[in-house]
Motif scaffolding. Structure first.
Motif, PDB file in Angstrom:
ATOM      1  N   ASP A  56      16.479  24.849  41.937  1.00  0.00           N
ATOM      2  CA  ASP A  56      17.276  23.948  42.772  1.00  0.00           C
ATOM      3  C   ASP A  56      18.772  24.050  42.496  1.00  0.00           C
ATOM      4  O   ASP A  56      19.568  23.336  43.119  1.00  0.00           O
ATOM      5  CB  ASP A  56      16.825  22.493  42.556  1.00  0.00           C
ATOM      6  N   SER A  59      21.566  26.695  46.731  1.00  0.00           N
ATOM      7  CA  SER A  59      21.131  26.186  48.030  1.00  0.00           C
ATOM      8  C   SER A  59      19.994  27.048  48.577  1.00  0.00           C
ATOM      9  O   SER A  59      19.854  28.221  48.200  1.00  0.00           O
ATOM     10  CB  SER A  59      22.292  26.199  49.015  1.00  0.00           C
ATOM     11  N   PRO A  60      19.180  26.497  49.476  1.00  0.00           N
ATOM     12  CA  PRO A  60      18.119  27.301  50.097  1.00  0.00           C
ATOM     13  C   PRO A  60      18.659  28.560  50.769  1.00  0.00           C
ATOM     14  O   PRO A  60      18.028  29.617  50.724  1.00  0.00           O
ATOM     15  CB  PRO A  60      17.499  26.336  51.112  1.00  0.00           C
ATOM     16  N   GLN A  62      21.318  30.324  49.893  1.00  0.00           N
ATOM     17  CA  GLN A  62      21.648  31.305  48.868  1.00  0.00           C
ATOM     18  C   GLN A  62      20.391  31.975  48.333  1.00  0.00           C
ATOM     19  O   GLN A  62      20.355  33.193  48.140  1.00  0.00           O
ATOM     20  CB  GLN A  62      22.408  30.629  47.720  1.00  0.00           C
ATOM     21  N   GLU A 176      32.238  31.042  43.667  1.00  0.00           N
ATOM     22  CA  GLU A 176      31.572  29.952  44.376  1.00  0.00           C
ATOM     23  C   GLU A 176      32.176  28.595  44.035  1.00  0.00           C
ATOM     24  O   GLU A 176      32.511  28.316  42.877  1.00  0.00           O
ATOM     25  CB  GLU A 176      30.082  29.943  44.023  1.00  0.00           C
ATOM     26  N   ARG A 178      31.608  24.760  43.448  1.00  0.00           N
ATOM     27  CA  ARG A 178      30.477  23.959  43.003  1.00  0.00           C
ATOM     28  C   ARG A 178      30.902  22.517  42.799  1.00  0.00           C
ATOM     29  O   ARG A 178      32.042  22.223  42.462  1.00  0.00           O
ATOM     30  CB  ARG A 178      29.930  24.498  41.675  1.00  0.00           C
TER      31      ARG A 178
END
Length: 310
Positions: A56, A59-60, A62, A176, A178
Motif C-alpha cells: 500500500d 498508488s494502484p 504506480q 516522486e 510524497r
C-alpha cells in the motif's frame, strides 16, 4: 536460485534476498534513505516474482505500471528490474539560491521546470546526478514562487556534500512527491495545535504553521523547536516575527541540555489538542511519550520521522 536481470546483466541471488541489497551489492546503484518504505528514493520497475512487504506504500496506478520500493521487496523468483532514471522519469528544476540559515542548515530554493501541485508537509526526492535524497518541503504553494528545502549539513552525506557546492543556475531533478502524516486540516481551526520539531524536522512544520495562519487558525498554536544548542535554532527570527503578529502563536526554543526538564513541565491545556511531530526518531519518541503521559489521545498525534540512513 532466482536470477535478477538489469539491462544486459543477470546474476543469481538467494531466495528471499532483499531486492535493494541484491542490486546495490552487484553494483547497480539504487539510491535509498530510510529503508522503511517512507522516502521512496529506491523506486524500481519490476517484472517477475517479488514479495512486497508494503503493497500500500504506492498508488494502484504506480503498482500497475510495475513500480516497487526495492527496500520492501524480497526476491522469490526471476525478476527483470529497471531502475528509476531521473532524466527520464523525473522533472527538471533549477537552483535559484543556496544559502546558509545557520552554520549547519542550508536553505535550497528551486524553480521546477513545470508547476508542481503540493501541500504543506509533503516531501520530494531530490536528485543530483545519481545521488538521491528525500527532503521535506518548507515552502507554501500559495505564498512562495519556489520550492524550499532545509538541508541538515551537520554530518557528511552524499547529497549534502554535493549540495554545499550548488550555485544559482545549477540543475537538479525531482523524483516522486510524497505526503506523510503532516498536514493542516481546516476542520482543526478552533482546536489547540502543537507543532514539535527537532533539527530540520522544523522544515515541514514551518509550512504547516504558515498554512494554519493563512487559513486564520483560531485555536492556540504552540511551536517547540529542539536543537543541539542555541545557535542551531535556524528559524528563530522568522518564528519570532510570526509570534509578534499573531496573538494565538507562542514559540519555545529548547536545547538538548534543556530537554528533560522542559518535557517534565509539559502539560496539556485541552484534551482537544492536536500535536504534529517531526525530526529524529529519538526526539519524536521522547515528545510522543511525554504527550501520551500528559493525556493526549493517540489519534490526535501525527508524526513523521527523519530516519537515519542505513
Amino acid at each position: 536460485m532466482p536470477e535478477l536481470h538489469v539491462g544486459a546483466r543477470h546474476w543469481s541471488v538467494s531466495t528471499g534476498s532483499n531486492l535493494l541489497d541484491a542490486l546495490n551489492q552487484a553494483g547497480v546503484a539504487v539510491p535509498y534513505s530510510c529503508r522503511a518504505g517512507s522516502c521512496h528514493a529506491c523506486l524500481v520497475r519490476c517484472q517477475g516474482e517479488v514479495e512486497d512487504k508494503q503493497p500500500d506504500a504506492l498508488s494502484p496506478a504506480q503498482r500497475q505500471d510495475g513500480w516497487r520500493l526495492a527496500c520492501q521487496c524480497q526476491v522469490t523468483g526471476d525478476v527483470q528490474v529497471e531502475a528509476f532514471d531521473p532524466l527520464r522519469d523525473g522533472a527538471a528544476a533549477t537552483v535559484l539560491s543556496a544559502d546558509w540559515l545557520s552554520p549547519t542548515v542550508l536553505r535550497l530554493r528551486l524553480q521546477p521546470e513545470r508547476g508542481l501541485r503540493y501541500r504543506a508537509g509533503q516531501h520530494l526526492v531530490l536528485w543530483a546526478g545519481t545521488v538521491a535524497r528525500p527532503y521535506s518541503l518548507a515552502s507554501l504553494p500559495q505564498d512562495d514562487p519556489f520550492l524550499e528545502f532545509h538541508l541538515d549539513c551537520r554530518l557528511p552525506g552524499e547529497f549534502s556534500d554535493l549540495a554545499r557546492q550548488l550555485q544559482a543556475g545549477d540543475q537538479l531533478r525531482l523524483g516522486e512527491l510524497r505526503g506523510g502524516a503532516l498536514h493542516y486540516d481546516p476542520d482543526w481551526q478552533s482546536r489547540p495545535l502543537w507543532l514539535l520539531a527537532s533539527g530540520t524536522g522544523l522544515a515541514p512544520l514551518w509550512g504547516v504553521l504558515r498554512e494554519a495562519l493563512r487559513q486564520d487558525h483560531q485555536g492556540a498554536i504552540r511551536v517547540i523547536h529542539l536543537a543541539h544548542d542555541t545557535g542551531a535554532h535556524y528559524l528563530a527570527e522568522p518564528l519570532a516575527q510570526l509570534a509578534a503578529s499573531h496573538d494565538n502563536l507562542t514559540v519555545e526554543l529548547w536545547t538538548a541540555a534543556q530537554l528533560a526538564g522542559a518535557l517534565a513541565q509539559l502539560r496539556l491545556v485541552s484534551r482537544q489538542t492536536l500535536a504534529l511531530l517531526c525530526g529524529h526518531p529519538d526526539s519524536v519518541e521522547a515528545f510522543s511519550k511525554r504527550l501520551f503521559l500528559a493525556g493526549l489521545p493517540r489519534n490526535q498525534l501525527l508524526a513523521d520521522v527523519f530516519l537515519p540512513r542505513g
